[in-house]
Structure formats: C-alpha cells, structure tokens
Enzyme design. Sequence first.
Site, PDB file in Angstrom:
ATOM      1  N   TYR A 144     -37.465 128.208  33.997  1.00  0.00           N
ATOM      2  CA  TYR A 144     -38.682 127.744  33.350  1.00  0.00           C
ATOM      3  C   TYR A 144     -39.876 128.092  34.228  1.00  0.00           C
ATOM      4  O   TYR A 144     -39.756 128.152  35.453  1.00  0.00           O
ATOM      5  CB  TYR A 144     -38.659 126.227  33.155  1.00  0.00           C
ATOM      6  CG  TYR A 144     -37.866 125.732  31.980  1.00  0.00           C
ATOM      7  CD1 TYR A 144     -38.476 125.507  30.745  1.00  0.00           C
ATOM      8  CD2 TYR A 144     -36.509 125.442  32.104  1.00  0.00           C
ATOM      9  CE1 TYR A 144     -37.754 125.024  29.666  1.00  0.00           C
ATOM     10  CE2 TYR A 144     -35.776 124.961  31.027  1.00  0.00           C
ATOM     11  CZ  TYR A 144     -36.407 124.749  29.813  1.00  0.00           C
ATOM     12  OH  TYR A 144     -35.685 124.271  28.745  1.00  0.00           O
TER      13      TYR A 144
ATOM     14  N   ASP B  25     -39.317 120.653  24.339  1.00  0.00           N
ATOM     15  CA  ASP B  25     -40.152 119.573  23.828  1.00  0.00           C
ATOM     16  C   ASP B  25     -41.257 120.097  22.917  1.00  0.00           C
ATOM     17  O   ASP B  25     -41.540 121.300  22.873  1.00  0.00           O
ATOM     18  CB  ASP B  25     -40.829 118.821  24.988  1.00  0.00           C
ATOM     19  CG  ASP B  25     -39.845 118.239  25.981  1.00  0.00           C
ATOM     20  OD1 ASP B  25     -38.715 117.913  25.563  1.00  0.00           O
ATOM     21  OD2 ASP B  25     -40.205 118.108  27.165  1.00  0.00           O
TER      22      ASP B  25
END
Length: 243
Positions: A112, A54
């Site tokens: 992540y 993103d």
Amino acid sequence: MQHFFYKLILSYDGTCYYGYQKQPQKITVQQTFEKALKKMTHQNIPTFAASRTDKGVHSQGQTLHFQTTFFLKPTHFQKTLNYLLPPDIRVRQMNFATPNFHARYSAKSKIYQYVFSKKPLNAFNHHFQIFADKLYFDKITKALKFIEGTHNFFAFTSETQPKNFSKTIFQAFLKETSHKYILVFHGNGFLKYMIRFLVGSLIEIGKNKLSLEQFQAMLLGNTTKKATLLAPSKALVLKKIFY
C-alpha cells in the site's frame, strides 16, 4: 458442464464508492463490477478479491478471481468488461487461473502507498493525496523503521476480536519525488484501518504531538494507548498483491 477460472487485476478511483465490498443500499466497486459481469455473461457470478479496501481508498493492483461456464479469451473478456464498466474502474490485466487459485487466500503479501502533496491541493489532485502541511518528515522516517518486523498491531485497528493482531511488515519507508512524499507499506496482511491509523500516528509524530518513544511502546504492546487519528482514506492506494 465445464467451468472456466479467471484472474484479473483491477484499478479504480475509490472516490465515488463506498469501499470495495458489496454492502446493502451502497454503491461499491464489487457491486459495480459484478453488475457489468452479469450484463456480459447473463449469469450471477460471485467474485473474490484480495483486499476489501475502505470507502474512498484507491487501487492500482486489486486482484480478483471468479469462475463461470461462460467462455471467452481473457483479452476479449477484458476489453468487453472495460466497455461496460464506468471509467473510474478498469481491468488492467486478465488471465486464466488455476482452479485452486484464490485472490485472497493465495496472496503472500501486499503493498500500500499513502501519498502526501508538497504543495496545497488543487482541483485535479485533491481526491488522491493530502497536503503535507508543516510535517517533520525526518521524524516520520525514523518512526517508519519501528514498524518493520512482526508486531501486535492491536493499537492500530478498530477491530477488537480478530483471531490474531500479529502482522509482519517487510518494509516501511518514505519515498520522495519532486511533488510528493509517499509512505510505502509492504506486509503479509493488514488489519481494518491499520494503515490509516499508522499514518495518523506518523502525522502526529511529524507534528510533534506524539513522541517516537510513545509510538514504539504502542508497537511493542507496552502501553494501553491506542491510535486515535485516522488518516483520510483518499490518499491511500492498494499498489500491488504478490502471490
């Protein structure tokens, strides 16, 4: 005409980019990388990435692949690309790839990390973490264990009609250093905004605004409640892709 297949690991500071994937009228990581690639090869070469991060999200281990008729040893290719790229995008590693390798579809799992600072942010770290202000990390640690396993993550995504909301999280845990709290998520894949909605819910748990029971019910699909707090993108890092 012979084609050559390349695989590379890309790191980037996502602060100034509108996400990874190309978008009309937006400056993105993919657009910037392909512009440098075209300048070097004089070819329009499509690239394929493991993850579409993103806006504002960073990477230390994004994996890309592409094919071209342009030949250069990977080490020289890497050096030239880094010369052409802005300093906030770096090719960390580059190798030849097999023709059947695909950065996205060959991936087995991804890691992540979400980073909290123990101290108020300053001019040098505010793009890469958020301040852990009055959070109960003992409760967050308990909640992380609920995330592990295979779940329907419909409550933790902005998507409404993917083929499957089911994802498997192999590990979800808290790592603490002298200056940071780091949430680590290792899974076979992630839905759009999934990690940021999970972290947002963990923040609410850490502030006593969401109970562990409510959080577990959301993971089990025993409630219509959806996550509402989307954690800031700037503290999220794509750490590694496994193949």
